[in-house]
Design an enzyme around this catalytic site. Sequence first.
Site, short mmCIF file in Angstrom:
data_model
loop_
_atom_site.label_atom_id
_atom_site.label_comp_id
_atom_site.label_asym_id
_atom_site.label_seq_id
_atom_site.Cartn_x
_atom_site.Cartn_y
_atom_site.Cartn_z
N ASP A 105 -9.29 -6.84 3.43
CA ASP A 105 -10.26 -5.82 3.52
C ASP A 105 -11.34 -6.28 4.56
O ASP A 105 -11.41 -7.56 5.09
CB ASP A 105 -11.23 -5.41 2.17
CG ASP A 105 -11.88 -4.13 2.29
OD1 ASP A 105 -11.86 -3.63 3.47
OD2 ASP A 105 -12.32 -3.41 1.44
C1 NOJ Z 1 -13.95 -1.51 3.66
C2 NOJ Z 1 -13.23 -0.66 2.72
O1 NOJ Z 1 -13.53 -1.50 1.53
C3 NOJ Z 1 -11.86 -0.32 2.76
O2 NOJ Z 1 -11.51 0.71 1.82
C4 NOJ Z 1 -11.40 0.21 4.05
O3 NOJ Z 1 -10.17 0.72 4.27
C5 NOJ Z 1 -11.80 -0.75 5.28
N1 NOJ Z 1 -13.33 -1.08 5.09
C6 NOJ Z 1 -11.61 -0.19 6.61
O4 NOJ Z 1 -12.59 0.81 6.93
#
Ligand code: NOJ
Length: 740
Positions: free
Chosen positions: A287
């Site tokens: 993430d």
């Molecule tokens: C953080 C989020 O937790 C995740 O779900 C997302 O896909 C990513 N950012 C990318 O935007």
Amino acid sequence: MRTTVLFSLIIVLLSFGACQQPQQDIEHSTDTKIDSLISLMTIEEKVGQLTLYTSDMDQTGAYIRKEYENDIKQGKVGAIFNAYGVDYTRRLQEMAVNNTRLRIPLLFGYDVIHGHRTIFPVPLAEAASWNIEAIQHAARIAAIEASAEGLHWTFAPMCDISRDPRWGRVVEGAGEDPFLASLIAEARVKGFQGDDLSDPTTLAACVKHFAAYGAPQAGRDYHAVDMSENMLREVYLPPYKAAVDAGAVTAMTAFNDLNGIPSTSNKFLLTDLLRDEWGFEGFVVTDYTSVMELLYHGVAADTAHAAALALEAGVDMDMQSGFFHQTLPKLVEDKIVDESLIDQAVRRILKVKFQLGLFDDPYKYCSTTREKNEIMQADQLEAARDMGRRSIVLLRNEAQTLPIPQHIKKIAVIGPMGNNKRDMIGSWSAAGDWSKAVDLVEGLKARYPLSEIVFVKGCEIDGEQTEGFNEARRAAADADFVILALGEAYWMSGEAASRSQIDLPGVQQQLAELIIGTGKPVATVIISGRPLTVNWLAQNSPALVQAWFLGTQSGHALADVLSGDYNPSGKLPLTFPRNVGQIPIYYSMKNTGRPFNENSKYTSKYLDVPNTPLFVFGHGLSYTQFEYSHLALEQETYTLDDSIRFEVELANTGSFAGEEIVQVYVHDQLASVTRPVRELKAFKRVWLEAGDSKKVNFSLHPESLGFYKIDGSYGTEPGRFTIFVGGDSNAGLSTEFELR
Ligand code: NOJ
């Protein structure tokens, strides 16, 4: 030396355009091509494939940071996210393909969560439809639109079970139940990926957030997760596993730590479980900046340590922290990290690029014709409207307040959600344009062209201002029917949007008291990304409708249900608590050694609130009435190899045709490990005309009645089981059978 490299490169490139071959041969030849390609790559180029950076946006539109542009041109970036649009993605792709030695195409990812341009209901709302086919279709449309704008990869489905509505990201999941959420996870992967990833209308899916991100302590986003392995395996892992089994080609780590080990450096999760036990063959992305966050978790001493921990645990691609990029080449040179680990990650990433067909044509997803013709089309908007009305849950309907009476003269819409477009599309609304959303007032005007529709806001979503109350009360007093449109703003749920109180924000409750006090027929519509503790409304609003955030077609979907053109069929995918003190609250609780007893103090309960929730899991009313009877098992005794078959009679005893979601719960009466009081094991959607009845058949396999035992093994123990069948998790009709 140089000639040899060039020669091999030509061979690899020439062989990219594969001709008609059987699947096994294609896989074999893809693997050979990938190996040849890897043999040509420098360590910097390899690490480039492991690096994912964001595109940015300012007033002038999308742009790529200068340093990332330079990196792309040098083959130091393998994937970009937050970039979409055919012209823009083509320009970025050209940067990579035309400037780099090996011409490896970029992969474009984005959070296509509940639609791309046509925004569907938020995932939690879709889960309330319990309509697996419609959910798959919604993901399919999202993939068509997103791939028509140059995208290859979506960061979805989110498979995090959550039993804590304080956590803002409940809005992105499928609720509290592993059985329902697993079916939904599978459907979403199939919808995004289709049958063949090389079809340019599909997207690679990403199972996230692995794992147990939905159980942060105190419901606070990013907080630590601590749970037994039995709980993890039985409740939290099944939806991720279902998505992996459905063929998802990528997975994302979670921000949280699990039992002390951050998910991004968690070898148990990323390698032992995901790959060795489940056989996942795709690639794992972190993430956002999660490799960097290993420093804050306090498990990595510095940048290099963090990168090594993540890679060695099983991470293949670093989203945004840049730590792989900065440190892996040196770590390999110093022999701290084994280059074969990097090769393995590159192999997995290149494989997905091959599967998507990017080596055949890096511009395969850059079609201006598709971009023009395959976005926000009439059938896509109709599907979003249909998904919207199926997602609405009728929580209460005293004296058949709803549907709105035919030939109504004057409807007053009161509340900050009435003419609100901005909030309708909810959080994570991809490239959705909120100004194109249909709001409630517009939806009602379209449905009732001959009636007068008056709108008064009354108050803001948040804040203390009550100046609009008088006008709102006058409008209500003057109308034949009132719709109170209340709720949370879109940003109050989603990432980094935990709340410690989950009641209606601001003075909305006071507005509701004033309007309902007029004695007019009132239906309250709640727009929110989570259950709200609407106790007062649950007792005092003649009708109460949970409408979530329904997306682009919100107003039409709501008008369909409020008018009775569509008889509501949604059922809650998670329990609504009475107050935050009851959280975590979920239907599949344990009995405890001191089950609740009203007359005995020393039983499991509160002094100040009942144990029961405000609305149970699976609850949802219809404009008609359904009655269940004649629950009958085929036999009373089964072996572990038998199918447990039974039927129930469902009758529509009201005056509307409608759909009921017939739910089956099972309780294992005696086991070596304590078992939940009931668990959802099956459901069916059944349509019945008014006055009709039907026998509904089910078949359960004993395997599905198993659980994780004390030694960690999974199995079903013989003994007596109770089956409950009905329209919610309180289903009263039951029977018993014995498993030998
Ligand atoms: C953080 C989020 O937790 C995740 O779900 C997302 O896909 C990513 N950012 C990318 O935007």
